[in-house]
Motif scaffolding. Structure first.
Motif, short mmCIF file in Angstrom:
data_model
loop_
_atom_site.label_atom_id
_atom_site.label_comp_id
_atom_site.label_asym_id
_atom_site.label_seq_id
_atom_site.Cartn_x
_atom_site.Cartn_y
_atom_site.Cartn_z
N GLN A 220 0.80 -1.22 0.00
CA GLN A 220 0.00 0.00 0.00
C GLN A 220 0.84 1.27 0.00
OE1 GLN A 220 -4.13 -1.59 1.87
NE2 GLN A 220 -2.79 -0.62 3.35
N ASP B 1 -4.79 0.17 -2.42
CA ASP B 1 -5.43 -0.56 -1.34
C ASP B 1 -5.45 -2.04 -1.67
OD1 ASP B 1 -6.28 1.66 0.33
OD2 ASP B 1 -7.69 2.13 -1.27
N LYS C 117 -10.48 -3.23 -0.73
CA LYS C 117 -11.33 -2.06 -0.92
C LYS C 117 -12.78 -2.51 -0.91
CE LYS C 117 -11.73 2.09 -3.78
NZ LYS C 117 -11.17 2.79 -4.98
N ASN D 37 -14.23 -4.29 1.23
CA ASN D 37 -14.22 -5.70 1.63
C ASN D 37 -13.98 -6.66 0.46
OD1 ASN D 37 -14.60 -5.21 4.37
ND2 ASN D 37 -16.83 -5.19 4.18
N THR E 93 0.86 -0.46 10.46
CA THR E 93 -0.36 -0.97 9.84
C THR E 93 -0.69 -2.29 10.54
OG1 THR E 93 0.09 0.02 7.68
CG2 THR E 93 -1.39 -1.89 7.72
N TRP F 60 -2.26 -5.87 11.15
CA TRP F 60 -2.60 -6.96 10.25
C TRP F 60 -4.08 -7.26 10.40
CZ3 TRP F 60 -2.38 -9.12 5.98
CH2 TRP F 60 -2.61 -10.48 5.74
N GLN F 61 -4.86 -6.50 9.63
CA GLN F 61 -6.31 -6.60 9.68
C GLN F 61 -6.89 -5.70 8.59
OE1 GLN F 61 -8.89 -4.07 12.27
NE2 GLN F 61 -9.00 -5.93 13.51
N ASP F 62 -7.92 -6.15 7.91
CA ASP F 62 -8.60 -5.29 6.94
C ASP F 62 -9.92 -5.93 6.53
OD1 ASP F 62 -9.37 -3.45 5.04
OD2 ASP F 62 -7.33 -3.16 4.27
N LEU G 93 -10.32 -10.73 4.95
CA LEU G 93 -8.87 -10.74 4.74
C LEU G 93 -8.29 -12.15 4.75
CD1 LEU G 93 -6.32 -9.19 4.20
CD2 LEU G 93 -6.08 -8.76 6.65
#
Length: 413
Positions: free
Chosen positions: A202, A207, A210, A212, A365, A367-369, A373
């Motif tokens: 990133q 991204d 994006k 989800n 950052t 570690w999660q999104d 993910l």
């Protein structure tokens, strides 16, 4: 939404309807009038186990009416935990990795904690990126118990032999790596997986995720990751563990098969115990495009929303991630304290080895999104490795991975 999330959501809806008006269930007592609460988590090394047991014992001394039953789930932690939650016999308090937090928060199985927090709890003491990982719409569903960021580990002896300085930017990193190559020294030990390179992906403003959905086949992400491929295939200044007969980045570095790795705090106690003569240093991860960044991995204590012992459960959580409990648990440095005051008190913020990793917590950052993910990660890793090995160009590999990931995600939406 994942299959288990769908099943869990349906069951929770039914359970919620059945339990309407029953939120004031009294605490259930065990023997001798004590309230017994179950704390579940995965296992650690012997020192970590001893530290956690000591912390629990200290809590029980201060709260003689509460007994903590500590359950260790040694294998397939999340699968077993989800099954127990679906079956209505989940633990009162349990570990939750930031990676899994969004999906679990969405199901409603976690107790919102804002109403339990008093002013003296000092929420502002937590590193913000780590706390944010367990929040949604202003509500906190867990408090991070510890973390590790990634830092640059470098072999001082090999650096001296090559006559180079510790790189502060990624450009310097690439040039130093080329010097090592000329000296016949393997420069960089890389672990080619999304969890380690998410922040790099990133760095050009793209991204990875994006709305989800997988979004890592964009030009911004491909361009950001191409230097990692070029280092391995063109410059030949990086190796992965299997290239040098090692099992991990830690193993590569400990055996002095590479001069540099980007690894986490877990390396420090391991090297101290198993390779005490290895002369090494740590630094913050080299900047990319003039910006500092790194990864942070964190785990929280959360409460089961279906627990009948919420008052006692909060007392336990409050102690474990309070200043006293956290100081005991993190005192040996196996994990870093998420409270800034505890890191300062233990000397980690100024520690020669841990200091750079502590600094990274403020800008890392996590570690999660989003809830998907894990699906995105699996597809990314499979195809990125093919590009890393030269079996496919990076853009083609990531387009294939993105398409597959989004097809899988669409099933659960």
């Amino acid at each position: 939404m994942k299959k288990w999330v769908l099943a869990l959501s349906l069951l929770l809806a039914v359970a919620g309807a059945a339990l309407t008006g029953c939120s004031n269930v009294q605490e259930v007592s065990g023997k001798d009038g004590q309230v017994e609460i179950v704390l579940a988590g995965w296992g650690g090394n012997p020192t970590e186990t001893k530290l956690l047991n000591q912390t629990i014992q200290d809590f029980e001394k201060l709260h003689p009416s509460i007994h903590v039953k500590h359950e260790v789930i040694t294998d397939q932690y999340m699968d077993i935990l989800k099954t127990r939650l679906i079956g209505g016999n989940g633990p009162d308090v349990f570990y939750l990795d930031a990676l899994e937090a969004p999906g679990l928060i969405n199901t409603g199985v976690l107790e919102p904690l804002n109403s339990y927090v008093k002013s003296d709890f000092d929420v502002q003491d937590f590193e913000k990126p780590l706390l944010k990982a367990f929040q949604k719409n202003g509500e906190t569903y867990g408090f991070p118990k510890d973390y590790s960021t990634l830092g640059l580990f470098y072999n001082k002896k090999l650096f001296k032999e090559a006559g180079v300085e510790v790189p502060k930017t990624w450009g310097e990193f690439e040039e130093v790596s080329k010097v090592f190559k000329k000296k016949g020294i393997q420069a960089f030990g890389v672990t080619p997986e999304l969890a380690r390179i998410f922040y790099m992906a990133q760095a050009n403003g793209g991204d990875v995720v994006k709305n989800n959905k997988a979004n890592f086949a964009t030009k911004e992400v491909v361009d950001a990751l191409q230097p990692l491929i070029d280092q391995h295939l063109k410059d030949k200044t990086s190796v992965q563990p299997s290239d040098v007969g090692a099992n991990s980045g830690t193993d590569m570095f400990a055996q002095q098969k590479v001069a540099m790795v980007i690894e986490g705090n877990w390396m420090i106690p391991f090297l101290q115990e198993s390779f005490p003569k290895l002369d090494y240093g740590t630094a913050e991860v080299p900047t990319i495009n003039g910006h500092k960044n790194t990864m942070a991995f964190t785990v929280a204590y959360v409460m089961n929303a279906d627990s009948k012992k919420k008052k006692a459960s909060w007392e336990l959580i409050q102690y474990l991630i309070g200043k006293e409990g956290m100081e005991t648990w993190t005192s040996k440095g196996y994990a870093l304290p998420t409270r800034k005051s505890v890191a300062d008190k233990l000397g980690f913020a100024e520690d020669e080895k841990r200091g750079p990793l502590v600094k990274g917590a403020a800008y890392a950052t996590v570690w999660q999104d989003g809830p998907y993910l894990p699906i995105i990660m699996n597809n990314f890793n499979n195809q990125f490795l093919s590009a890393f090995l030269g079996q496919s160009d990076l853009e083609t590999a990531l387009k294939k991975a993105q398409k597959q990931a989004n097809q899988e995600i669409s099933i659960y939406e």
